[in-house]
Design a protein around this motif. Structure first.
Motif, PDB file in Angstrom:
ATOM      1  N   LEU A 187       0.855  -1.196   0.000  1.00  0.00           N
ATOM      2  CA  LEU A 187       0.000   0.000   0.000  1.00  0.00           C
ATOM      3  C   LEU A 187       0.890   1.245   0.000  1.00  0.00           C
ATOM      4  CD1 LEU A 187      -2.569  -1.510   2.484  1.00  0.00           C
ATOM      5  CD2 LEU A 187      -3.062  -0.821   0.129  1.00  0.00           C
ATOM      6  N   PRO A 188       0.375   2.388  -0.473  1.00  0.00           N
ATOM      7  CA  PRO A 188       1.233   3.570  -0.620  1.00  0.00           C
ATOM      8  C   PRO A 188       1.743   4.131   0.706  1.00  0.00           C
ATOM      9  CG  PRO A 188      -1.063   4.101  -1.151  1.00  0.00           C
ATOM     10  CD  PRO A 188      -0.997   2.623  -0.982  1.00  0.00           C
ATOM     11  N   LYS A 224       7.216  10.050  -2.583  1.00  0.00           N
ATOM     12  CA  LYS A 224       6.899  10.965  -3.691  1.00  0.00           C
ATOM     13  C   LYS A 224       6.122  10.284  -4.809  1.00  0.00           C
ATOM     14  CE  LYS A 224       9.772  14.602  -2.727  1.00  0.00           C
ATOM     15  NZ  LYS A 224      11.138  15.000  -2.599  1.00  0.00           N
ATOM     16  N   GLU A 225       5.887  11.076  -5.881  1.00  0.00           N
ATOM     17  CA  GLU A 225       5.018  10.618  -6.965  1.00  0.00           C
ATOM     18  C   GLU A 225       5.517   9.344  -7.649  1.00  0.00           C
ATOM     19  OE1 GLU A 225       6.739  13.373  -6.889  1.00  0.00           O
ATOM     20  OE2 GLU A 225       7.855  13.600  -8.774  1.00  0.00           O
ATOM     21  N   ASP A 226       6.847   9.134  -7.720  1.00  0.00           N
ATOM     22  CA  ASP A 226       7.304   7.914  -8.424  1.00  0.00           C
ATOM     23  C   ASP A 226       6.958   6.654  -7.612  1.00  0.00           C
ATOM     24  OD1 ASP A 226       9.100   9.959  -7.629  1.00  0.00           O
ATOM     25  OD2 ASP A 226      10.767   8.518  -7.670  1.00  0.00           O
ATOM     26  N   HIS A 227       7.010   6.752  -6.285  1.00  0.00           N
ATOM     27  CA  HIS A 227       6.576   5.626  -5.437  1.00  0.00           C
ATOM     28  C   HIS A 227       5.082   5.365  -5.638  1.00  0.00           C
ATOM     29  CE1 HIS A 227       5.586   3.313  -1.825  1.00  0.00           C
ATOM     30  NE2 HIS A 227       4.697   4.243  -1.528  1.00  0.00           N
ATOM     31  N   ILE A 228       4.291   6.429  -5.662  1.00  0.00           N
ATOM     32  CA  ILE A 228       2.838   6.280  -5.841  1.00  0.00           C
ATOM     33  C   ILE A 228       2.562   5.588  -7.179  1.00  0.00           C
ATOM     34  CG2 ILE A 228       0.616   7.515  -6.010  1.00  0.00           C
ATOM     35  CD1 ILE A 228       2.019   7.614  -3.191  1.00  0.00           C
ATOM     36  N   ARG A 229       3.274   6.012  -8.243  1.00  0.00           N
ATOM     37  CA  ARG A 229       3.095   5.349  -9.550  1.00  0.00           C
ATOM     38  C   ARG A 229       3.475   3.879  -9.466  1.00  0.00           C
ATOM     39  NH1 ARG A 229       4.497  10.368 -12.205  1.00  0.00           N
ATOM     40  NH2 ARG A 229       2.663  10.978 -13.396  1.00  0.00           N
ATOM     41  N   ASP A 230       4.608   3.552  -8.850  1.00  0.00           N
ATOM     42  CA  ASP A 230       5.024   2.133  -8.740  1.00  0.00           C
ATOM     43  C   ASP A 230       3.920   1.305  -8.089  1.00  0.00           C
ATOM     44  OD1 ASP A 230       7.466   2.680  -9.836  1.00  0.00           O
ATOM     45  OD2 ASP A 230       8.556   2.725  -7.916  1.00  0.00           O
ATOM     46  N   LEU A 271      -1.086  15.277   2.564  1.00  0.00           N
ATOM     47  CA  LEU A 271       0.057  14.404   2.816  1.00  0.00           C
ATOM     48  C   LEU A 271       1.231  14.814   1.915  1.00  0.00           C
ATOM     49  CD1 LEU A 271      -2.055  11.136   2.721  1.00  0.00           C
ATOM     50  CD2 LEU A 271      -0.966  12.097   4.773  1.00  0.00           C
ATOM     51  N   PRO A 272       2.459  14.556   2.360  1.00  0.00           N
ATOM     52  CA  PRO A 272       3.615  14.850   1.496  1.00  0.00           C
ATOM     53  C   PRO A 272       3.451  14.241   0.090  1.00  0.00           C
ATOM     54  CG  PRO A 272       4.381  14.318   3.702  1.00  0.00           C
ATOM     55  CD  PRO A 272       2.892  14.099   3.707  1.00  0.00           C
ATOM     56  N   ALA A 273       2.996  12.988   0.008  1.00  0.00           N
ATOM     57  CA  ALA A 273       2.841  12.335  -1.299  1.00  0.00           C
ATOM     58  C   ALA A 273       1.842  13.071  -2.197  1.00  0.00           C
ATOM     59  CB  ALA A 273       2.384  10.892  -1.106  1.00  0.00           C
ATOM     60  N   GLU A 274       0.837  13.691  -1.591  1.00  0.00           N
ATOM     61  CA  GLU A 274      -0.220  14.302  -2.402  1.00  0.00           C
ATOM     62  C   GLU A 274       0.230  15.594  -3.076  1.00  0.00           C
ATOM     63  OE1 GLU A 274      -3.187  13.984   0.946  1.00  0.00           O
ATOM     64  OE2 GLU A 274      -4.313  12.959  -0.631  1.00  0.00           O
TER      65      GLU A 274
END
Ligand code: DDH
Length: 288
Positions: free
Chosen positions: A140-141, A146-152, A230-233
């Motif tokens: 789970l995310p 960051k965005e590259d982790h979310i894409r993976d 969130l930082p990821a968002e």
């Protein structure tokens, strides 16, 4: 008489609309819980049960409801979801025939619809598995990345950029809890109403960094520091490919509702071995 095929024998006689109605009734039974609704935590249960799917190995997903067991129930991402699973035990006691995967996903559908979201088509077909099918941690995310982790993470489930952003709109609902994720607060001021407010908030407000007591940090709205991202968002919002969908959904709530209905159904059905002849339910809201 009908031939004794396995299929006929396995056919369950469950009134899923009645299950929906029973869950709906439960949503606001404790006005002291969070913002007065169990809806958001039930949506999160449906998502975390489903979002473990890996398209290459065809493992994970909502089918087995393996979050009932350790180690999966103890994965940090699932902190707080025992509340949702315990609520569903009460429903399961009344409908012992329903699989946990069907029940948890139906609860997610019910919560989205009852809180004002679109109709999510739903099918039965999940079968409980054993703890040996628990997924490994890390599927789970991670909200601090960051965005590259979310894409993976989401490409592994089989989603594209537009679908990833539409799914993120579920953060119109609910809040972060310091004792669960370590983050704090809702994404906007109306966390029990399903809307496109999440997209409006992320795209129009001024976000500033705030350090947290636990050593972490998050973004907060400069004009209402109770509201967070969130930082990821914010990392996603700053990505060109993602940004165009955030902006699209901020401007067009109908488009968001339509896309969310399709992608949430897809999420809840990842890895479910449907035979193809299942009835598709469009549940009636209790207000209809
Ligand atoms: Fe989420 N989410 N989520 N989320 N989520 C949290 C809460 C809720 C991420 C991180 C967090 C989805 C995607 C992402 C809901 C639904 C969905 C919390 C706070 C964190 C952290 C947990 C807590 O402290 O209680 C990240 C990162 C992503 C990502 O996309 C990168 C998706 C796809 C959904 C969905 O349902 C489709 C909901 C609802 C909540 C609120 C729960 C509650 O108890 O309230």
């Amino acid at each position: 008489s009908a031939p004794a095929t396995g299929k006929t024998e396995k056919k369950k006689n469950i009134d899923y609309q009645q299950v929906y109605n029973d869950i709906a009734e439960m949503l606001d039974e404790d006005s002291d819980y969070d913002d007065g609704s169990y809806g958001p935590v039930l949506v999160r249960l449906a998502w975390h049960a489903s979002g473990t799917y890996d398209k290459d190995t065809k493992t994970g997903g909502s089918n087995g409801a393996t979050m009932r067991f350790a180690p999966e129930s103890k994965h940090a991402a699932n902190n707080g979801l025992a509340i949702a699973r315990d609520l569903m035990e009460k429903i399961h006691a009344k409908y012992p025939e329903i699989s946990y995967g069907d029940l948890w996903t139906l609860a997610g559908v019910c919560a989205v619809q009852e809180l004002g979201g679109p109709t999510i088509p739903w099918r039965s077909g999940r079968e409980d598995a054993f703890e040996t099918s628990c997924t490994p941690d890390g599927r789970l995310p991670d909200a601090g990345k960051k965005e590259d982790h979310i894409r993976d993470i989401f490409y592994r489930m089989g989603f594209n950029d537009q679908e990833i952003v539409a799914l993120a709109g579920a953060h119109a609902l609910g809040r972060c809890h310091p004792d669960r994720s370590g983050f704090e607060g809702p994404w906007q001021e109306a966390p029990t109403v399903f809307s496109n407010e999440y997209f409006k908030a992320i795209s129009t407000r001024k976000w500033v960094k705030k350090d947290l007591k636990n050593g972490g940090w998050q973004w907060v709205d400069k004009n209402n520091t109770d509201v967070m991202m969130l930082p990821a968002e914010i990392a996603m919002y700053n990505d060109k490919e993602f940004k165009k969908y955030f902006d699209l959904y901020a401007k067009d709530e109908d488009k968001f509702f339509k896309d969310f209905a399709a992608v949430f159904q897809k999420l809840l059905e990842l890895g479910v071995p449907f035979k193809g002849d299942e009835k598709v339910y469009h549940f009636k809201r209790t207000t209809e």
